[in-house]
Scaffold this active site. Sequence first.
Site, mmCIF file in Angstrom:
data_model
loop_
_atom_site.group_PDB
_atom_site.id
_atom_site.type_symbol
_atom_site.label_atom_id
_atom_site.label_comp_id
_atom_site.label_asym_id
_atom_site.label_seq_id
_atom_site.Cartn_x
_atom_site.Cartn_y
_atom_site.Cartn_z
ATOM 1 N N ARG A 90 -94.316 -22.360 27.315
ATOM 2 C CA ARG A 90 -93.775 -22.182 28.667
ATOM 3 C C ARG A 90 -92.481 -21.362 28.641
ATOM 4 O O ARG A 90 -92.200 -20.599 29.566
ATOM 5 C CB ARG A 90 -93.540 -23.525 29.359
ATOM 6 C CG ARG A 90 -94.817 -24.277 29.677
ATOM 7 C CD ARG A 90 -95.723 -23.452 30.612
ATOM 8 N NE ARG A 90 -96.987 -24.110 30.857
ATOM 9 C CZ ARG A 90 -98.143 -23.760 30.299
ATOM 10 N NH1 ARG A 90 -98.204 -22.768 29.440
ATOM 11 N NH2 ARG A 90 -99.253 -24.391 30.592
ATOM 12 N N GLU A 93 -93.713 -17.911 28.270
ATOM 13 C CA GLU A 93 -94.245 -17.517 29.570
ATOM 14 C C GLU A 93 -93.105 -17.178 30.539
ATOM 15 O O GLU A 93 -93.185 -16.212 31.294
ATOM 16 C CB GLU A 93 -95.089 -18.676 30.116
ATOM 17 C CG GLU A 93 -95.794 -18.411 31.409
ATOM 18 C CD GLU A 93 -96.622 -19.614 31.815
ATOM 19 O OE1 GLU A 93 -97.842 -19.437 31.950
ATOM 20 O OE2 GLU A 93 -96.056 -20.710 31.994
ATOM 21 N N SER A 116 -75.593 -12.202 23.896
ATOM 22 C CA SER A 116 -75.630 -12.606 22.496
ATOM 23 C C SER A 116 -76.195 -14.005 22.326
ATOM 24 O O SER A 116 -75.869 -14.916 23.076
ATOM 25 C CB SER A 116 -74.221 -12.567 21.906
ATOM 26 O OG SER A 116 -74.219 -13.108 20.605
#
Length: 149
Positions: A90, A93, A116
């Site tokens: 997820r 995704e 960063s």
Amino acid sequence: MTRADVTAKILDAKRRSGLTWKSIAEALGEGSPVFYTAALLGHQVLTPEEARQAAALLKLDDAEARMLAEPPEERGASLKMPPSDPLIYRFYELVQGYGPTLKALINEEFGDGIMSAIDFTMAIEREPDPKGDRVRITMSGKFLPYKRF
């Protein structure tokens, strides 16, 4: 003995002792539970003192404690891409769906550069919600502009 072996031993000790990542982090020092968990899973480095404290708490020997204070050979190398674990997928995704948007918004606000992950903090909190508790993840990374040469 490999770093993966030490991680397996840490996970076993955590399971047997009933400790949580949060309680382990509190025993190690003032650092973030996210950072300490990453270090104990082999992706970050503890100070020698933190490594000694972890070894005492998790019943590791001196050689294993020293490994906790050594930089990992490859951070994140154990994660296959794309990830198959549903929770980790997820996040993948999320980056697939919102990565270009985050990049555009960061570049518009800060200029051409990156956030960063080295000079970075992260916190994970439970957010109560009547429709079901939510996961709040706060990330803060230093902005690094691309250098022209």
